[in-house]
Design an enzyme around this catalytic site. Structure first.
Site, PDB file in Angstrom:
ATOM      1  N   ALA A  54       0.807  -1.232   0.000  1.00  0.00           N
ATOM      2  CA  ALA A  54       0.000   0.000   0.000  1.00  0.00           C
ATOM      3  C   ALA A  54       0.833   1.272   0.000  1.00  0.00           C
ATOM      4  O   ALA A  54       0.301   2.351   0.227  1.00  0.00           O
ATOM      5  CB  ALA A  54      -0.932   0.007   1.204  1.00  0.00           C
ATOM      6  N   SER A  55       2.113   1.177  -0.288  1.00  0.00           N
ATOM      7  CA  SER A  55       2.949   2.378  -0.266  1.00  0.00           C
ATOM      8  C   SER A  55       2.762   3.248  -1.501  1.00  0.00           C
ATOM      9  O   SER A  55       3.169   4.408  -1.516  1.00  0.00           O
ATOM     10  CB  SER A  55       4.428   1.993  -0.114  1.00  0.00           C
ATOM     11  N   ARG A  56       2.120   2.697  -2.529  1.00  0.00           N
ATOM     12  CA  ARG A  56       1.930   3.444  -3.782  1.00  0.00           C
ATOM     13  C   ARG A  56       0.862   2.761  -4.620  1.00  0.00           C
ATOM     14  O   ARG A  56       0.352   1.694  -4.276  1.00  0.00           O
ATOM     15  CB  ARG A  56       3.243   3.500  -4.569  1.00  0.00           C
ATOM     16  N   GLY A  57       0.515   3.396  -5.736  1.00  0.00           N
ATOM     17  CA  GLY A  57      -0.317   2.762  -6.744  1.00  0.00           C
ATOM     18  C   GLY A  57      -1.701   2.355  -6.284  1.00  0.00           C
ATOM     19  O   GLY A  57      -2.384   3.081  -5.554  1.00  0.00           O
ATOM     20  N   ILE A  58      -2.130   1.181  -6.706  1.00  0.00           N
ATOM     21  CA  ILE A  58      -3.475   0.692  -6.425  1.00  0.00           C
ATOM     22  C   ILE A  58      -3.683   0.503  -4.926  1.00  0.00           C
ATOM     23  O   ILE A  58      -4.728   0.871  -4.381  1.00  0.00           O
ATOM     24  CB  ILE A  58      -3.730  -0.618  -7.188  1.00  0.00           C
ATOM     25  N   LYS A  77       7.339  -2.929   1.774  1.00  0.00           N
ATOM     26  CA  LYS A  77       8.782  -2.949   2.022  1.00  0.00           C
ATOM     27  C   LYS A  77       9.439  -1.582   1.972  1.00  0.00           C
ATOM     28  O   LYS A  77      10.486  -1.368   2.577  1.00  0.00           O
ATOM     29  CB  LYS A  77       9.470  -3.864   0.999  1.00  0.00           C
ATOM     30  N   ASP A 120       8.036  -7.629   4.541  1.00  0.00           N
ATOM     31  CA  ASP A 120       8.231  -8.468   3.367  1.00  0.00           C
ATOM     32  C   ASP A 120       7.283  -9.646   3.521  1.00  0.00           C
ATOM     33  O   ASP A 120       7.461 -10.487   4.409  1.00  0.00           O
ATOM     34  CB  ASP A 120       9.682  -8.944   3.298  1.00  0.00           C
ATOM     35  N   TYR A 131       4.519 -16.127 -14.992  1.00  0.00           N
ATOM     36  CA  TYR A 131       3.721 -15.059 -14.396  1.00  0.00           C
ATOM     37  C   TYR A 131       2.267 -15.482 -14.218  1.00  0.00           C
ATOM     38  O   TYR A 131       1.672 -15.275 -13.159  1.00  0.00           O
ATOM     39  CB  TYR A 131       3.794 -13.799 -15.247  1.00  0.00           C
ATOM     40  N   LYS A 143       0.196 -15.615 -10.713  1.00  0.00           N
ATOM     41  CA  LYS A 143      -0.980 -14.769 -10.469  1.00  0.00           C
ATOM     42  C   LYS A 143      -2.202 -15.618 -10.161  1.00  0.00           C
ATOM     43  O   LYS A 143      -3.018 -15.276  -9.289  1.00  0.00           O
ATOM     44  CB  LYS A 143      -1.233 -13.879 -11.692  1.00  0.00           C
TER      45      LYS A 143
END
Length: 293
Positions: free
Chosen positions: A13-17, A37, A69, A163, A167
């Site tokens: 949650a430090s950035r973006g969505i 992190k 982490d 990937y 996911k």
């Protein structure tokens, strides 16, 4: 609908969505645990757990920034313990953190493979497991995962099996939890129809014109907010595409989410076929079918 005084544990949650979801919940007066992190800013990505905490509090919520982490069991246990000590419990967990490296088999270093599988599948399971005792005590507990509907078409596996499989581990967790906790805890997944304008995507697309074909993270924030306000005992086991779900909830203005309103939008990976998740009226998606393969 309100998340006032609810405690939401959000990974990445430090950035973006993740940050957009945190800010949307904070506008109700929610308590947000920012588990990520980043404690020093990366010029390519921006944002740290501390800048995110400032944004959450500016939006009207209470914030707890925890360096974590999610591949490390002790880290996660500590983060959950700090959240409970600060806020008294956990009402919802949002598994947003994810690693991406969509390449063919020969081009995926094993350290990248291990990162994707460690963060995406293992991290989602681990964080939810450690939050589970507190979710079981909550009034309207939710597990929300940023992962796609399970779609076994080779279209999604051929170009980047490492990937895709990583996911889909997240989505398999939702499938299982929807059954395991049915009638007790809501377990749902949300996924964007289009590319979303985050720093990570900006580094991939590498030009401003391409970014204009994206939507803002706020569309997923509004989607998450609506899900977290649903009755958890009844609303569970769903794999939701953001605009299809929001349209069913009464949203009709989707231009508000476009970086450049009126521009045809770039589709994301793993979007279901139209009959499974119909596009809302007026939304224009680029046709990339001619590029398949």
């Amino acid at each position: 609908m309100s998340l006032k005084n609810k405690t939401i544990f959000i990974t990445g949650a430090s950035r973006g969505i993740g940050l957009a979801i945190a800010e949307r919940c904070a506008r109700d007066g929610a308590n947000i645990v920012i588990a990520a992190k980043s404690v020093t800013e990366d010029a390519r990505l921006g944002g740290t757990i501390h800048t995110a905490a400032e944004a959450v509090e500016a939006a009207g919520g209470q914030a707890l920034a925890v360096q974590c982490d999610i591949r490390d069991e002790a880290n996660v246990e500590t983060a959950v313990a700090q959240a409970v000590e600060r806020f008294g419990g956990i009402d919802a967990v949002v598994n947003n953190a994810s690693a991406i490296y969509p390449r063919g088999t020969a081009d995926v270093p094993m350290k990248r493979y291990d990162l994707m599988h460690g963060v995406n599948g293992r991290g989602t399971f681990l964080v939810t497991q450690k939050c589970l005792p507190h979710l079981e005590k909550a009034e309207n507990p939710h597990i929300l995962v940023l992962s796609p509907p399970l779609d076994m078409r080779p279209l999604w596996f051929g170009p980047h099996v490492a990937y895709t499989s990583a996911k889909y581990q997240m989505s398999l967790c939702v499938l299982g939890w929807g059954a395991e906790f049915k009638g007790r805890i809501g377990a749902n997944a949300i996924w964007p129809r289009t590319a979303v304008a985050t720093a990570a995507i900006s580094n991939v697309l590498a030009n401003d014109e391409a970014m204009k074909t994206c939507r803002k993270p706020e569309i997923l924030a509004d989607t998450a907010y609506a899900v977290l306000n649903k009755p958890a005992k009844e609303f569970t086991g769903n794999f939701l595409i953001d605009d299809t779900f929001l349209y069913s909830e009464g949203v009709t203005d989707f231009d508000q989410y476009s970086v450049e309103p009126g521009t045809d939008l770039l589709p994301d990976f793993f979007v279901p076929e139209e009959d499974e998740a119909p596009t809302p009226p007026g939304v224009k998606i680029m046709d990339l079918s001619g590029l398949a393969g």
